[in-house]
Design a protein around this motif. Structure first.
Motif, PDB file in Angstrom:
ATOM      1  N   SER A 144       0.832  -1.204   0.000  1.00  0.00           N
ATOM      2  CA  SER A 144       0.000   0.000   0.000  1.00  0.00           C
ATOM      3  C   SER A 144       0.868   1.256   0.000  1.00  0.00           C
ATOM      4  O   SER A 144       2.057   1.220   0.332  1.00  0.00           O
ATOM      5  N   TRP A 145       0.251   2.381  -0.366  1.00  0.00           N
ATOM      6  CA  TRP A 145       0.962   3.663  -0.333  1.00  0.00           C
ATOM      7  C   TRP A 145       1.475   3.952   1.077  1.00  0.00           C
ATOM      8  O   TRP A 145       2.603   4.411   1.249  1.00  0.00           O
ATOM      9  N   GLU A 146       0.640   3.700   2.087  1.00  0.00           N
ATOM     10  CA  GLU A 146       1.033   4.011   3.460  1.00  0.00           C
ATOM     11  C   GLU A 146       2.262   3.198   3.887  1.00  0.00           C
ATOM     12  O   GLU A 146       3.182   3.723   4.512  1.00  0.00           O
ATOM     13  N   GLN A 183       0.638  -3.570  -8.813  1.00  0.00           N
ATOM     14  CA  GLN A 183      -0.291  -3.878  -7.738  1.00  0.00           C
ATOM     15  C   GLN A 183      -1.254  -4.955  -8.223  1.00  0.00           C
ATOM     16  O   GLN A 183      -1.592  -5.008  -9.409  1.00  0.00           O
ATOM     17  N   THR A 199      -8.573   5.560  -3.195  1.00  0.00           N
ATOM     18  CA  THR A 199      -7.701   5.792  -4.340  1.00  0.00           C
ATOM     19  C   THR A 199      -8.374   5.375  -5.627  1.00  0.00           C
ATOM     20  O   THR A 199      -9.343   4.640  -5.639  1.00  0.00           O
TER      21      THR A 199
END
Length: 206
Positions: A144-146, A183, A199
């Motif tokens: 994930s981005w986080e 992804q 997103t």
């Protein structure tokens, strides 16, 4: 020391890989047409913008309203092959020679992401971005981005010459294994819309 290392290694790789760069250029020109190089403005050290260079892997096909088609429709078999071997990243060695980026550092993302970062996430711009980084060898686009931003900030706080060498060696292994290129369920990676918001797909984010 890092700048000298970056320049020397990038220069040597460009010399050794020049036949591969030439072949890839011809392949892109033949299968995807012009331009051969994908150029896009990205934020560098302290958010200073620069133009990042990569080999094209997508077509410029658009819908009836003139909007670019989704990535999965524009990413060709040739593009997938180039990405699988990370050949699209080779032109970034010229960015390293120019001093825009380093061999190792947080990946340079889109300019539009800058106002979306939390204060902690924005710390990823306290160092030069890189061709590869801590997040790339720990999941790349499969996380994930986080998670990716946490890994980037961890690198900012723990960077060292030894760590950079470790990341470079692991990157070579990851390239051979073709891990984390995209992804799950996506041609590339979903668009970052902020930590607390959903997103959606990005177009033209090579």
């Amino acid at each position: 020391m890092k700048r000298i290392f970056d320049f020397t290694v990038s220069f040597l790789i460009l010399i050794v890989a020049s036949p591969i760069i030439l072949i890839t250029s011809i392949l892109v020109k033949t299968k995807l047409g012009s331009p051969i190089i994908f150029k896009q403005k990205r934020p560098g050290l302290n958010d200073k913008p620069f133009y990042l260079y990569k080999f094209r892997t997508m077509t410029d096909e658009r819908d009836e309203s003139g909007e670019l088609l989704p990535d999965e429709q524009r990413l060709t078999k040739t593009g997938k092959f180039i990405r699988r071997l990370s050949l699209d990243e080779l032109p970034q060695l010229f960015n390293v020679l120019r001093g825009d980026i380093s061999l190792v550092g947080p990946r340079p993302l889109l300019m539009e992401y800058l106002p979306l970062y939390t204060k902690e996430q924005a710390r990823r711009h306290e160092v030069k971005p890189g061709i590869t980084g801590w997040a790339q060898i720990n999941g790349r686009n499969a996380i994930s981005w986080e998670e990716k931003f946490k890994l980037d900030v961890w690198y900012v706080d723990n960077q060292s010459f030894v760590l950079d060498i470790k990341i470079l060696l692991w990157t070579v292994l990851k390239v051979f294994k073709s891990e984390g290129i995209s992804q799950e369920g996506q041609a590339t990676m979903e668009k970052f819309r902020g930590t607390d918001t959903p997103t959606k797909k990005v177009s033209g984010n090579e």
